[in-house]
Motif scaffolding. Structure first.
Motif, PDB file in Angstrom:
ATOM      1  N   ARG A  37       0.833  -1.209   0.000  1.00  0.00           N
ATOM      2  CA  ARG A  37       0.000   0.000   0.000  1.00  0.00           C
ATOM      3  C   ARG A  37       0.871   1.264   0.000  1.00  0.00           C
ATOM      4  N   LEU A  38       1.719   1.328  -0.988  1.00  0.00           N
ATOM      5  CA  LEU A  38       2.678   2.431  -1.070  1.00  0.00           C
ATOM      6  C   LEU A  38       1.974   3.794  -1.119  1.00  0.00           C
ATOM      7  N   ALA A  39       0.815   3.842  -1.767  1.00  0.00           N
ATOM      8  CA  ALA A  39       0.102   5.110  -1.894  1.00  0.00           C
ATOM      9  C   ALA A  39      -0.456   5.613  -0.566  1.00  0.00           C
ATOM     10  N   GLU A  40      -0.464   4.764   0.454  1.00  0.00           N
ATOM     11  CA  GLU A  40      -0.922   5.197   1.771  1.00  0.00           C
ATOM     12  C   GLU A  40       0.241   5.609   2.676  1.00  0.00           C
ATOM     13  N   HIS A  41       1.463   5.388   2.199  1.00  0.00           N
ATOM     14  CA  HIS A  41       2.652   5.800   2.956  1.00  0.00           C
ATOM     15  C   HIS A  41       3.096   7.175   2.472  1.00  0.00           C
ATOM     16  N   LEU A  42       2.213   8.142   2.599  1.00  0.00           N
ATOM     17  CA  LEU A  42       2.508   9.492   2.134  1.00  0.00           C
ATOM     18  C   LEU A  42       2.448  10.474   3.293  1.00  0.00           C
ATOM     19  N   ASP A  43       3.374  11.437   3.290  1.00  0.00           N
ATOM     20  CA  ASP A  43       3.320  12.477   4.320  1.00  0.00           C
ATOM     21  C   ASP A  43       2.393  13.599   3.859  1.00  0.00           C
ATOM     22  N   LYS A  44       2.337  14.687   4.607  1.00  0.00           N
ATOM     23  CA  LYS A  44       1.405  15.771   4.292  1.00  0.00           C
ATOM     24  C   LYS A  44       1.714  16.453   2.963  1.00  0.00           C
ATOM     25  N   ASP A  45       2.938  16.289   2.460  1.00  0.00           N
ATOM     26  CA  ASP A  45       3.326  16.883   1.176  1.00  0.00           C
ATOM     27  C   ASP A  45       3.185  15.899   0.020  1.00  0.00           C
ATOM     28  N   GLY A  52       7.458   3.529   4.054  1.00  0.00           N
ATOM     29  CA  GLY A  52       7.071   3.043   2.735  1.00  0.00           C
ATOM     30  C   GLY A  52       8.287   2.694   1.893  1.00  0.00           C
ATOM     31  N   ALA A  53       9.285   3.589   1.901  1.00  0.00           N
ATOM     32  CA  ALA A  53      10.509   3.319   1.139  1.00  0.00           C
ATOM     33  C   ALA A  53      11.246   2.105   1.699  1.00  0.00           C
ATOM     34  N   ASP A  54      11.308   1.997   3.024  1.00  0.00           N
ATOM     35  CA  ASP A  54      11.975   0.842   3.644  1.00  0.00           C
ATOM     36  C   ASP A  54      11.273  -0.464   3.264  1.00  0.00           C
ATOM     37  N   GLY A  55       9.929  -0.443   3.274  1.00  0.00           N
ATOM     38  CA  GLY A  55       9.179  -1.643   2.912  1.00  0.00           C
ATOM     39  C   GLY A  55       9.409  -2.042   1.475  1.00  0.00           C
ATOM     40  N   LYS A  91      14.069  10.167  -5.583  1.00  0.00           N
ATOM     41  CA  LYS A  91      14.946   9.827  -4.467  1.00  0.00           C
ATOM     42  C   LYS A  91      14.691   8.395  -3.990  1.00  0.00           C
ATOM     43  N   VAL A  92      13.420   8.000  -3.950  1.00  0.00           N
ATOM     44  CA  VAL A  92      13.101   6.621  -3.561  1.00  0.00           C
ATOM     45  C   VAL A  92      13.655   5.640  -4.583  1.00  0.00           C
ATOM     46  N   GLU A  99      20.522   0.296  -3.036  1.00  0.00           N
ATOM     47  CA  GLU A  99      20.507  -0.729  -1.990  1.00  0.00           C
ATOM     48  C   GLU A  99      20.136  -2.124  -2.489  1.00  0.00           C
ATOM     49  N   THR A 100      19.577  -2.204  -3.697  1.00  0.00           N
ATOM     50  CA  THR A 100      19.161  -3.531  -4.207  1.00  0.00           C
ATOM     51  C   THR A 100      19.757  -3.858  -5.570  1.00  0.00           C
ATOM     52  N   GLY A 101      20.236  -2.848  -6.284  1.00  0.00           N
ATOM     53  CA  GLY A 101      20.736  -3.063  -7.640  1.00  0.00           C
ATOM     54  C   GLY A 101      19.641  -3.110  -8.684  1.00  0.00           C
ATOM     55  N   VAL A 102      18.402  -2.889  -8.283  1.00  0.00           N
ATOM     56  CA  VAL A 102      17.268  -2.948  -9.208  1.00  0.00           C
ATOM     57  C   VAL A 102      16.926  -1.545  -9.684  1.00  0.00           C
ATOM     58  N   ASP A 103      16.845  -1.380 -10.989  1.00  0.00           N
ATOM     59  CA  ASP A 103      16.505  -0.096 -11.585  1.00  0.00           C
ATOM     60  C   ASP A 103      15.031  -0.144 -12.004  1.00  0.00           C
ATOM     61  N   LEU A 104      14.169   0.397 -11.159  1.00  0.00           N
ATOM     62  CA  LEU A 104      12.739   0.381 -11.441  1.00  0.00           C
ATOM     63  C   LEU A 104      12.406   1.369 -12.558  1.00  0.00           C
ATOM     64  N   GLU A 105      11.720   0.891 -13.586  1.00  0.00           N
ATOM     65  CA  GLU A 105      11.243   1.766 -14.658  1.00  0.00           C
ATOM     66  C   GLU A 105       9.866   2.293 -14.272  1.00  0.00           C
ATOM     67  N   VAL A 106       9.724   3.597 -14.249  1.00  0.00           N
ATOM     68  CA  VAL A 106       8.431   4.194 -13.920  1.00  0.00           C
ATOM     69  C   VAL A 106       7.636   4.374 -15.211  1.00  0.00           C
ATOM     70  N   LEU A 107       6.527   3.666 -15.304  1.00  0.00           N
ATOM     71  CA  LEU A 107       5.692   3.743 -16.497  1.00  0.00           C
ATOM     72  C   LEU A 107       4.771   4.949 -16.426  1.00  0.00           C
ATOM     73  N   SER A 108       4.570   5.580 -17.540  1.00  0.00           N
ATOM     74  CA  SER A 108       3.566   6.633 -17.606  1.00  0.00           C
ATOM     75  C   SER A 108       2.178   5.983 -17.631  1.00  0.00           C
ATOM     76  N   GLY A 109       1.160   6.790 -17.360  1.00  0.00           N
ATOM     77  CA  GLY A 109      -0.194   6.258 -17.430  1.00  0.00           C
ATOM     78  C   GLY A 109      -0.530   5.753 -18.818  1.00  0.00           C
TER      79      GLY A 109
END
Length: 310
Positions: A37-45, A52-55, A91-92, A99-109
């Motif tokens: 539930r990464l979208a629920e690990h958000l601060d006020k900004d 969330g990042a640690d998980g 930054k995440v 820390e993992t060597g994995v390069d996550l590709e962020v997909l556009s909508g």
């Protein structure tokens, strides 16, 4: 070849291991997931917080080890709206990479919509003619339509079931006025992007993917997942119309007791049902067929298409 697919969604982080080669359907060999539930690990900004990042990093490390244990040649790793929209998403991503060597590709909508469309086209085949495809995620709704393997229309709207629940439904069961206001918001935002799809003509096959649609189909009478992926499943507008008043009066715990609804997704089901209802109403669809393939399979198929034949 054996591939691992790491899918970082707004609700779930999922490692899927498949055996695949060009010209054949990818066969699932192993699955491991958690409802981060990464979208629920958000601060006020709106930034992803430390937990969330640690998980995410902890699961990614675990996924890398599992992929190695299962003999994967490579891991395709991608992320969707939660990381795409977070102000500190880069930054995440950098932390995950360091820390993992994995390069996550962020997909556009739009990428999500196109890759999901590819998966649905391959599942149903060319005889389906013009396809319209709808996918309700945690953060966004993807819509794609066309007659080829690449859609002529690909849209992403911020109408994900998790987002709408967080922003519009505060009570459990939801307040009647909140439900009404959310229904109005959904229909206004969906109508704003419906034009290109509607102008292109009525689809010959209308298809839904995603956990939300599968859950809604299940509670309205579709076969359980245990019956396998080849059993035809659908969601009719008439059946959904009967269920929406019931869902809006249920608590999350009561919805979790319904067939095909997980405890982690139960809180989002009402918002998801309102989106599904708006889709079928505004696009004048009496029913949607449910496809077992979606974004993950589209990512796999796209990768296989890029490989040189042996």
């Amino acid at each position: 070849m054996r591939l691992g697919v790491l899918d970082v969604g707004s609700n779930t982080v999922h490692l899927l291991v498949v055996d695949a080669h060009r010209g054949a359907a990818p066969l699932p060999a192993y699955s491991h997931k958690t409802e981060l539930r990464l979208a629920e690990h958000l601060d006020k900004d709106g930034k992803i917080d430390g937990s969330g990042a640690d998980g995410l990093i902890a699961f990614t490390k675990e996924a890398v080890e599992l992929a190695e244990d299962k003999g994967c040649e490579s891991v395709l790793a991608f992320a969707t709206s939660a990381l795409r929209e977070a102000p500190n998403g880069e930054k995440v991503l950098a932390r995950v990479r360091a820390e993992t060597g994995v390069d996550l590709e962020v997909l556009s909508g739009e990428d999500e919509a196109r890759l999901t469309f590819l998966a649905v086209r391959r599942w149903f085949g060319w005889s389906s003619g013009r396809l319209a495809v709808f996918d309700i995620g945690g953060g966004s709704l993807e819509i794609a339509a066309g007659s080829d393997e690449q859609p002529t229309v690909a849209e992403s709207v911020q109408l994900g079931a998790g987002r709408l629940t967080r922003e519009g439904l505060t009570a459990d069961p939801p307040d009647k006025e909140e439900v009404r206001a959310l229904r109005r918001r959904i229909r206004m935002e969906l109508a704003a992007v419906a034009g290109p799809v509607l102008r292109a003509g009525k689809p010959q096959r209308s298809v839904a993917t995603s956990k939300t649609f599968r859950s809604l189909a299940r509670i309205t009478g579709a076969a359980p997942s245990a019956d396998g992926p080849y059993v035809p499943r659908s969601l009719s507008r008439d059946d959904l119309d009967e269920w929406i008043p019931k869902l809006t009066k249920m608590s999350a715990a009561e919805r979790a007791a319904l067939p095909g609804v997980s405890a982690g997704r139960a809180s989002q089901l009402t918002a998801g049902a309102l989106v599904a209802d708006a889709v079928m109403d505004l696009f004048d669809l009496p029913a949607l067929e449910v496809c077992p393939w979606a974004l993950r399979e589209g990512v796999i198929l796209s990768r296989l298409d890029q490989l040189q034949p042996r």
